[in-house]
Design a protein around this motif. Structure first.
Motif, PDB file in Angstrom:
ATOM      1  N   SER A  69       0.839  -1.207   0.000  1.00  0.00           N
ATOM      2  CA  SER A  69       0.000   0.000   0.000  1.00  0.00           C
ATOM      3  C   SER A  69       0.873   1.256   0.000  1.00  0.00           C
ATOM      4  CB  SER A  69      -0.974   0.009   1.182  1.00  0.00           C
ATOM      5  OG  SER A  69      -0.278   0.003   2.405  1.00  0.00           O
ATOM      6  N   LEU A  70       1.986   1.249   0.708  1.00  0.00           N
ATOM      7  CA  LEU A  70       2.910   2.381   0.691  1.00  0.00           C
ATOM      8  C   LEU A  70       3.525   2.550  -0.703  1.00  0.00           C
ATOM      9  CD1 LEU A  70       4.553   4.621   2.132  1.00  0.00           C
ATOM     10  CD2 LEU A  70       6.286   2.858   2.568  1.00  0.00           C
ATOM     11  N   ILE A  71       3.895   1.448  -1.317  1.00  0.00           N
ATOM     12  CA  ILE A  71       4.498   1.512  -2.650  1.00  0.00           C
ATOM     13  C   ILE A  71       3.489   2.055  -3.659  1.00  0.00           C
ATOM     14  CG2 ILE A  71       5.469   0.135  -4.532  1.00  0.00           C
ATOM     15  CD1 ILE A  71       6.633  -1.710  -2.253  1.00  0.00           C
ATOM     16  N   TRP A  72       2.249   1.568  -3.635  1.00  0.00           N
ATOM     17  CA  TRP A  72       1.239   2.056  -4.575  1.00  0.00           C
ATOM     18  C   TRP A  72       0.810   3.484  -4.251  1.00  0.00           C
ATOM     19  CZ3 TRP A  72       0.894   0.439  -9.203  1.00  0.00           C
ATOM     20  CH2 TRP A  72       1.278  -0.861  -9.497  1.00  0.00           C
ATOM     21  N   PHE A  73       0.854   3.861  -2.978  1.00  0.00           N
ATOM     22  CA  PHE A  73       0.626   5.266  -2.632  1.00  0.00           C
ATOM     23  C   PHE A  73       1.709   6.135  -3.279  1.00  0.00           C
ATOM     24  CE2 PHE A  73       1.856   8.904  -0.043  1.00  0.00           C
ATOM     25  CZ  PHE A  73       0.678   9.645  -0.080  1.00  0.00           C
ATOM     26  N   THR A  74       2.948   5.677  -3.214  1.00  0.00           N
ATOM     27  CA  THR A  74       4.054   6.425  -3.822  1.00  0.00           C
ATOM     28  C   THR A  74       3.865   6.548  -5.325  1.00  0.00           C
ATOM     29  OG1 THR A  74       5.519   5.630  -2.058  1.00  0.00           O
ATOM     30  CG2 THR A  74       6.575   6.576  -4.010  1.00  0.00           C
ATOM     31  N   VAL A  75       3.396   5.484  -5.962  1.00  0.00           N
ATOM     32  CA  VAL A  75       3.136   5.537  -7.415  1.00  0.00           C
ATOM     33  C   VAL A  75       2.098   6.607  -7.719  1.00  0.00           C
ATOM     34  CG1 VAL A  75       2.172   4.264  -9.391  1.00  0.00           C
ATOM     35  CG2 VAL A  75       3.794   3.134  -7.845  1.00  0.00           C
ATOM     36  N   THR A  76       0.954   6.532  -7.059  1.00  0.00           N
ATOM     37  CA  THR A  76      -0.128   7.473  -7.375  1.00  0.00           C
ATOM     38  C   THR A  76       0.183   8.886  -6.892  1.00  0.00           C
ATOM     39  OG1 THR A  76      -1.335   6.816  -5.379  1.00  0.00           O
ATOM     40  CG2 THR A  76      -1.928   5.721  -7.442  1.00  0.00           C
ATOM     41  N   SER A  77       0.875   9.013  -5.757  1.00  0.00           N
ATOM     42  CA  SER A  77       1.194  10.351  -5.252  1.00  0.00           C
ATOM     43  C   SER A  77       2.373  10.969  -6.001  1.00  0.00           C
ATOM     44  CB  SER A  77       1.474  10.322  -3.747  1.00  0.00           C
ATOM     45  OG  SER A  77       2.679   9.645  -3.471  1.00  0.00           O
ATOM     46  N   SER A  78       2.957  10.242  -6.905  1.00  0.00           N
ATOM     47  CA  SER A  78       3.957  10.794  -7.820  1.00  0.00           C
ATOM     48  C   SER A  78       3.311  11.133  -9.154  1.00  0.00           C
ATOM     49  CB  SER A  78       5.098   9.799  -8.033  1.00  0.00           C
ATOM     50  OG  SER A  78       5.767   9.549  -6.824  1.00  0.00           O
ATOM     51  N   LEU A  79       2.441  10.258  -9.619  1.00  0.00           N
ATOM     52  CA  LEU A  79       1.801  10.453 -10.920  1.00  0.00           C
ATOM     53  C   LEU A  79       0.849  11.652 -10.934  1.00  0.00           C
ATOM     54  CD1 LEU A  79       1.424   9.384 -13.786  1.00  0.00           C
ATOM     55  CD2 LEU A  79      -0.389   7.903 -12.903  1.00  0.00           C
ATOM     56  N   VAL A  80      -0.034  11.735  -9.960  1.00  0.00           N
ATOM     57  CA  VAL A  80      -1.047  12.803  -9.956  1.00  0.00           C
ATOM     58  C   VAL A  80      -0.406  14.191  -9.841  1.00  0.00           C
ATOM     59  CG1 VAL A  80      -3.035  13.753  -8.731  1.00  0.00           C
ATOM     60  CG2 VAL A  80      -2.904  11.295  -9.186  1.00  0.00           C
ATOM     61  N   PRO A  81       0.443  14.452  -8.834  1.00  0.00           N
ATOM     62  CA  PRO A  81       1.080  15.776  -8.791  1.00  0.00           C
ATOM     63  C   PRO A  81       1.968  16.033 -10.007  1.00  0.00           C
ATOM     64  CG  PRO A  81       1.280  14.712  -6.672  1.00  0.00           C
ATOM     65  CD  PRO A  81       0.760  13.680  -7.631  1.00  0.00           C
ATOM     66  N   GLY A  82       2.618  14.972 -10.512  1.00  0.00           N
ATOM     67  CA  GLY A  82       3.451  15.133 -11.701  1.00  0.00           C
ATOM     68  C   GLY A  82       2.649  15.619 -12.896  1.00  0.00           C
ATOM     69  N   LEU A  83       1.452  15.076 -13.071  1.00  0.00           N
ATOM     70  CA  LEU A  83       0.581  15.522 -14.169  1.00  0.00           C
ATOM     71  C   LEU A  83       0.142  16.976 -13.970  1.00  0.00           C
ATOM     72  CD1 LEU A  83      -1.636  12.336 -14.608  1.00  0.00           C
ATOM     73  CD2 LEU A  83      -0.026  13.278 -16.289  1.00  0.00           C
ATOM     74  N   ILE A  84      -0.249  17.305 -12.763  1.00  0.00           N
ATOM     75  CA  ILE A  84      -0.673  18.684 -12.465  1.00  0.00           C
ATOM     76  C   ILE A  84       0.491  19.648 -12.688  1.00  0.00           C
ATOM     77  CG2 ILE A  84      -1.426  20.248 -10.616  1.00  0.00           C
ATOM     78  CD1 ILE A  84      -2.961  17.741  -9.467  1.00  0.00           C
ATOM     79  N   MET A  85       1.650  19.291 -12.191  1.00  0.00           N
ATOM     80  CA  MET A  85       2.819  20.149 -12.344  1.00  0.00           C
ATOM     81  C   MET A  85       3.219  20.288 -13.807  1.00  0.00           C
ATOM     82  SD  MET A  85       4.762  18.632  -8.973  1.00  0.00           S
ATOM     83  CE  MET A  85       6.396  19.018  -9.505  1.00  0.00           C
ATOM     84  N   ALA A  86       3.089  19.210 -14.578  1.00  0.00           N
ATOM     85  CA  ALA A  86       3.431  19.272 -16.004  1.00  0.00           C
ATOM     86  C   ALA A  86       2.540  20.276 -16.726  1.00  0.00           C
ATOM     87  CB  ALA A  86       3.298  17.886 -16.636  1.00  0.00           C
ATOM     88  N   VAL A  87       1.252  20.246 -16.429  1.00  0.00           N
ATOM     89  CA  VAL A  87       0.322  21.193 -17.052  1.00  0.00           C
ATOM     90  C   VAL A  87       0.734  22.625 -16.713  1.00  0.00           C
ATOM     91  CG1 VAL A  87      -2.054  22.053 -17.009  1.00  0.00           C
ATOM     92  CG2 VAL A  87      -1.613  19.594 -17.181  1.00  0.00           C
ATOM     93  N   HIS A  88       1.026  22.897 -15.442  1.00  0.00           N
ATOM     94  CA  HIS A  88       1.401  24.247 -15.032  1.00  0.00           C
ATOM     95  C   HIS A  88       2.741  24.672 -15.629  1.00  0.00           C
ATOM     96  CE1 HIS A  88      -1.922  25.218 -12.398  1.00  0.00           C
ATOM     97  NE2 HIS A  88      -1.898  23.955 -12.009  1.00  0.00           N
ATOM     98  N   ALA A  89       3.664  23.734 -15.754  1.00  0.00           N
ATOM     99  CA  ALA A  89       4.966  24.060 -16.341  1.00  0.00           C
ATOM    100  C   ALA A  89       4.847  24.374 -17.828  1.00  0.00           C
ATOM    101  CB  ALA A  89       5.942  22.912 -16.113  1.00  0.00           C
ATOM    102  N   VAL A  90       3.911  23.731 -18.511  1.00  0.00           N
ATOM    103  CA  VAL A  90       3.691  24.018 -19.932  1.00  0.00           C
ATOM    104  C   VAL A  90       3.003  25.368 -20.105  1.00  0.00           C
ATOM    105  CG1 VAL A  90       2.378  23.286 -21.972  1.00  0.00           C
ATOM    106  CG2 VAL A  90       3.694  21.612 -20.667  1.00  0.00           C
ATOM    107  N   ILE A  91       2.040  25.663 -19.248  1.00  0.00           N
ATOM    108  CA  ILE A  91       1.260  26.905 -19.351  1.00  0.00           C
ATOM    109  C   ILE A  91       2.098  28.133 -18.974  1.00  0.00           C
ATOM    110  CG2 ILE A  91      -0.666  28.175 -18.316  1.00  0.00           C
ATOM    111  CD1 ILE A  91      -2.125  25.478 -18.087  1.00  0.00           C
ATOM    112  N   ASP A  92       2.915  28.013 -17.932  1.00  0.00           N
ATOM    113  CA  ASP A  92       3.659  29.162 -17.396  1.00  0.00           C
ATOM    114  C   ASP A  92       5.125  29.075 -17.830  1.00  0.00           C
ATOM    115  OD1 ASP A  92       4.826  31.189 -15.947  1.00  0.00           O
ATOM    116  OD2 ASP A  92       3.961  30.577 -14.021  1.00  0.00           O
ATOM    117  N   PRO A  93       5.568  29.958 -18.722  1.00  0.00           N
ATOM    118  CA  PRO A  93       6.954  29.918 -19.211  1.00  0.00           C
ATOM    119  C   PRO A  93       8.003  30.019 -18.098  1.00  0.00           C
ATOM    120  CG  PRO A  93       5.663  31.519 -20.464  1.00  0.00           C
ATOM    121  CD  PRO A  93       4.796  31.048 -19.336  1.00  0.00           C
ATOM    122  N   VAL A  94       7.679  30.693 -17.003  1.00  0.00           N
ATOM    123  CA  VAL A  94       8.620  30.832 -15.888  1.00  0.00           C
ATOM    124  C   VAL A  94       8.917  29.467 -15.254  1.00  0.00           C
ATOM    125  CG1 VAL A  94       8.896  31.833 -13.572  1.00  0.00           C
ATOM    126  CG2 VAL A  94       7.905  33.197 -15.423  1.00  0.00           C
TER     127      VAL A  94
END
Length: 125
Positions: A69-94
């Protein structure tokens, strides 16, 4: 211990250590690891969360099957913020430096652990 289990243990150790090194990474390469505007309270909080997760991943490396459960939490808690951060990094040139820093690092964590982690618990009886 099969080869996949061995690689999972190694990955847990390496990822655990990497999570413990987020603070030094943020100091050396701020554009890839720190978001603008700087918020020191948030930075301390997120570094503390990742450092704690890093310690628990190191502990889980000794017996991964008991910590799925800790390992799968790490998978999902890396994927979801990573996707959100990717969107913001693409939108905001800074923030585009994150596309070469923390965003791919989180995706790599999710991919490696997601590939190596067992899908179901193996009974010990």
């Amino acid at each position: 211990m099969d080869e996949r289990d061995r690689y999972l243990r190694i990955a847990l150790v390496l990822i655990g250590i990497a999570f413990l090194l987020i603070y030094p990474l943020s100091q050396v390469w701020a554009s890839g690891w720190l978001w603008q505007p700087r918020q020191h309270e948030y930075e301390q909080m997120i570094i503390g969360v990742y450092a704690t997760l890093g310690v628990f991943l190191l502990l889980a490396s000794k017996q991964p099957e008991a910590h799925l459960s800790l390992i799968w939490f790490t998978v999902t808690s890396s994927l979801v913020p990573g996707l959100i951060m990717a969107v913001h990094a693409v939108i905001d040139p800074v923030e585009q430096g994150h596309l070469f820093g923390d965003v791919p690092a989180l995706f790599l964590v999710a991919i490696v652990l997601g590939f190596l982690a067992p899908r179901k618990v193996v009974s010990s009886t």
